[in-house]
Design an enzyme around this catalytic site. Structure first.
Site, mmCIF file in Angstrom:
data_model
loop_
_atom_site.group_PDB
_atom_site.id
_atom_site.type_symbol
_atom_site.label_atom_id
_atom_site.label_comp_id
_atom_site.label_asym_id
_atom_site.label_seq_id
_atom_site.Cartn_x
_atom_site.Cartn_y
_atom_site.Cartn_z
ATOM 1 N N ASN A 10 0.862 -1.187 0.000
ATOM 2 C CA ASN A 10 0.000 0.000 0.000
ATOM 3 C C ASN A 10 0.899 1.236 0.000
ATOM 4 O O ASN A 10 1.495 1.575 1.010
ATOM 5 C CB ASN A 10 -0.888 -0.031 1.263
ATOM 6 C CG ASN A 10 -1.694 1.245 1.435
ATOM 7 O OD1 ASN A 10 -1.795 2.063 0.516
ATOM 8 N ND2 ASN A 10 -2.275 1.427 2.617
ATOM 9 N N TRP A 11 0.969 1.871 -1.152
ATOM 10 C CA TRP A 11 1.888 3.019 -1.301
ATOM 11 C C TRP A 11 1.342 4.276 -0.636
ATOM 12 O O TRP A 11 2.046 5.275 -0.544
ATOM 13 C CB TRP A 11 2.137 3.301 -2.765
ATOM 14 C CG TRP A 11 2.907 2.230 -3.497
ATOM 15 C CD1 TRP A 11 3.321 1.011 -3.015
ATOM 16 C CD2 TRP A 11 3.368 2.286 -4.854
ATOM 17 N NE1 TRP A 11 4.004 0.322 -3.983
ATOM 18 C CE2 TRP A 11 4.047 1.078 -5.129
ATOM 19 C CE3 TRP A 11 3.260 3.246 -5.865
ATOM 20 C CZ2 TRP A 11 4.626 0.812 -6.375
ATOM 21 C CZ3 TRP A 11 3.842 2.976 -7.108
ATOM 22 C CH2 TRP A 11 4.520 1.769 -7.347
ATOM 23 N N LYS A 12 0.082 4.271 -0.254
ATOM 24 C CA LYS A 12 -0.557 5.465 0.316
ATOM 25 C C LYS A 12 -0.351 6.653 -0.636
ATOM 26 O O LYS A 12 -0.354 6.452 -1.850
ATOM 27 C CB LYS A 12 -0.031 5.723 1.731
ATOM 28 C CG LYS A 12 -0.142 4.458 2.611
ATOM 29 C CD LYS A 12 0.144 4.663 4.043
ATOM 30 C CE LYS A 12 0.002 3.331 4.775
ATOM 31 N NZ LYS A 12 0.219 3.423 6.208
ATOM 32 N N HIS A 97 -9.278 1.041 5.927
ATOM 33 C CA HIS A 97 -7.934 1.323 6.445
ATOM 34 C C HIS A 97 -8.041 2.313 7.612
ATOM 35 O O HIS A 97 -8.875 3.221 7.582
ATOM 36 C CB HIS A 97 -7.047 1.890 5.333
ATOM 37 C CG HIS A 97 -5.605 1.897 5.716
ATOM 38 N ND1 HIS A 97 -5.071 2.847 6.552
ATOM 39 C CD2 HIS A 97 -4.584 1.052 5.418
ATOM 40 C CE1 HIS A 97 -3.783 2.592 6.737
ATOM 41 N NE2 HIS A 97 -3.462 1.509 6.057
ATOM 42 N N GLU A 99 -6.415 4.808 8.359
ATOM 43 C CA GLU A 99 -6.296 6.224 7.972
ATOM 44 C C GLU A 99 -7.614 6.747 7.402
ATOM 45 O O GLU A 99 -7.942 7.925 7.567
ATOM 46 C CB GLU A 99 -5.128 6.380 6.981
ATOM 47 C CG GLU A 99 -3.788 6.203 7.698
ATOM 48 C CD GLU A 99 -2.675 5.588 6.869
ATOM 49 O OE1 GLU A 99 -2.769 5.593 5.628
ATOM 50 O OE2 GLU A 99 -1.704 5.089 7.472
ATOM 51 N N GLU A 169 -4.270 -4.732 11.087
ATOM 52 C CA GLU A 169 -3.274 -3.661 11.177
ATOM 53 C C GLU A 169 -3.480 -2.908 12.493
ATOM 54 O O GLU A 169 -4.293 -1.969 12.548
ATOM 55 C CB GLU A 169 -3.427 -2.692 10.008
ATOM 56 C CG GLU A 169 -3.217 -3.319 8.649
ATOM 57 C CD GLU A 169 -2.788 -2.289 7.606
ATOM 58 O OE1 GLU A 169 -1.710 -2.455 7.041
ATOM 59 O OE2 GLU A 169 -3.524 -1.312 7.389
ATOM 60 N N GLY A 175 3.283 2.678 10.642
ATOM 61 C CA GLY A 175 4.204 3.799 10.420
ATOM 62 C C GLY A 175 4.994 4.212 11.649
ATOM 63 O O GLY A 175 5.622 5.271 11.654
ATOM 64 N N SER A 215 4.306 -1.713 10.251
ATOM 65 C CA SER A 215 5.775 -1.760 10.353
ATOM 66 C C SER A 215 6.326 -3.150 10.048
ATOM 67 O O SER A 215 7.329 -3.566 10.619
ATOM 68 C CB SER A 215 6.248 -1.271 11.730
ATOM 69 O OG SER A 215 5.862 0.077 11.920
ATOM 70 N N GLY A 236 3.267 -0.986 4.177
ATOM 71 C CA GLY A 236 3.240 0.440 3.857
ATOM 72 C C GLY A 236 4.638 0.910 3.470
ATOM 73 O O GLY A 236 5.100 0.701 2.350
ATOM 74 N N GLY A 237 5.339 1.514 4.422
ATOM 75 C CA GLY A 237 6.638 2.130 4.152
ATOM 76 C C GLY A 237 7.612 1.242 3.396
ATOM 77 O O GLY A 237 8.259 1.691 2.438
HETATM 78 P P1 13P Z 1 3.546 0.669 7.533
HETATM 79 O O1 13P Z 1 4.064 -0.625 6.957
HETATM 80 O O2 13P Z 1 4.234 1.883 6.983
HETATM 81 O O3 13P Z 1 3.527 0.616 9.022
HETATM 82 O O4 13P Z 1 2.024 0.813 7.064
HETATM 83 C C1 13P Z 1 1.168 -0.255 7.192
HETATM 84 C C2 13P Z 1 -0.096 0.076 6.490
HETATM 85 O O5 13P Z 1 -0.838 0.944 6.900
HETATM 86 C C3 13P Z 1 -0.416 -0.686 5.271
HETATM 87 O O6 13P Z 1 -1.727 -0.483 4.885
#
Ligand code: 13P
Length: 252
Positions: A10-12, A97, A99, A169, A175, A215, A236-237
């Site tokens: 997930n590149w956000k 999600h 967010e 998650e 993050g 993470s 994510g990251g």
């Molecule tokens: P991180 O891997 O950056 O913690 O993000 C996880 C995430 O929200 C994937 O949807």
């Protein structure tokens, strides 16, 4: 048991178009065609169609979207429907999600409507759930996860649930660099499977892929993926760096 092993990135809201193009090429160059793990790339909306053209060159790479609207079409300026996502080659859509819950105040009613659109357009929802640090510290995490699951999943039939992926998650791990321990992840994933079994049946629960996110990186993916109820990761990251994302794919 027919559940699949999956790594989704997930590149956000990251990467320019040029950077996205390079990242996908670098990932595709490192992964061979015989790798049976399902790889899902979830870039920002404007890049979907181009990235799909790249992904179709390799087996088992699929396109996902980060969100969709509750309606198929109409006067909803700035929104994107599941129908549109399907027409540019998407196969998966993230729903719920943290967010979206936190910044856009989306709730279970939204998620149910969105998932109906997703299923109607032959896409698969990746339903994201997770507790906050406050909820975990208060020992409410199992209750919160149960509510998040029951309130959404009971709107669907067992046949529909077969198309779902669930992503656990924990909000406190997203993050932050703080990952759930393997014990915490396994405990919650087994619990989630139990909730699905309770609503539907053991076979349905056994067949649903449950991903860990928060993470998850090239260093800890192997340990997490060894857990019997962890079927992969929603990254994510670490999905923004080709080497790291590929190391995660190779962690099974
Ligand atoms: P991180 O891997 O950056 O913690 O993000 C996880 C995430 O929200 C994937 O949807």
């Amino acid at each position: 048991m027919s559940r699949k092993k999956i790594v989704a990135g997930n590149w956000k809201m990251n990467k320019s178009f040029q950077e996205a193009d390079t990242l996908v090429e670098m990932i595709l160059n490192q992964v061979n065609d015989f790798d049976e793990i399902i790889k899902i790339i979830i870039p920002p909306f404007p890049y979907l169609q181009t990235i799909n053209t790249q992904l179709t060159k390799k087996d088992n790479f699929f396109l996902g979207a980060q969100n969709c609207h509750t309606h198929s079409n109409g006067a909803f300026t700035g929104e994107i429907s599941a129908n549109m996502l399907s027409s540019v080659g998407c196969k998966y859509v993230l729903i719920g999600h943290s967010e979206r819950r936190q910044y856009f105040k989306e709730n279970n009613t939204d998620f149910i409507l969105k998932i109906k659109e997703v299923l109607k357009n032959n896409l698969s929802p990746i339903l994201c759930i997770g507790e906050t640090i406050h909820e975990r510290k208060a020992d409410n995490h199992f209750k919160v996860i149960t509510e998040q699951l029951v309130n959404v999943l009971t709107a669907f039939s067992a046949d529909e649930i077969h198309r779902f992926i669930i992503a656990y998650e924990p909000v406190w791990a997203i993050g932050t660099g703080e990952t759930a321990t393997t014990e915490q992840a396994q405990e919650m994933h087994a619990f989630i499977r139990g909730v699905v079994s309770g609503i539907f049946d053991a076979t349905t629960a056994d067949n649903i892929s449950i991903l860990y996110g928060g993470s998850c990186n090239a260093q800890n993916a192997q340990e997490l993926f060894k857990c019997p109820d962890v079927d992969g990761g929603l990254i994510g990251g670490a999905s923004l760096k080709a080497d790291d994302f590929c190391k995660i794919i190779f962690s099974f």
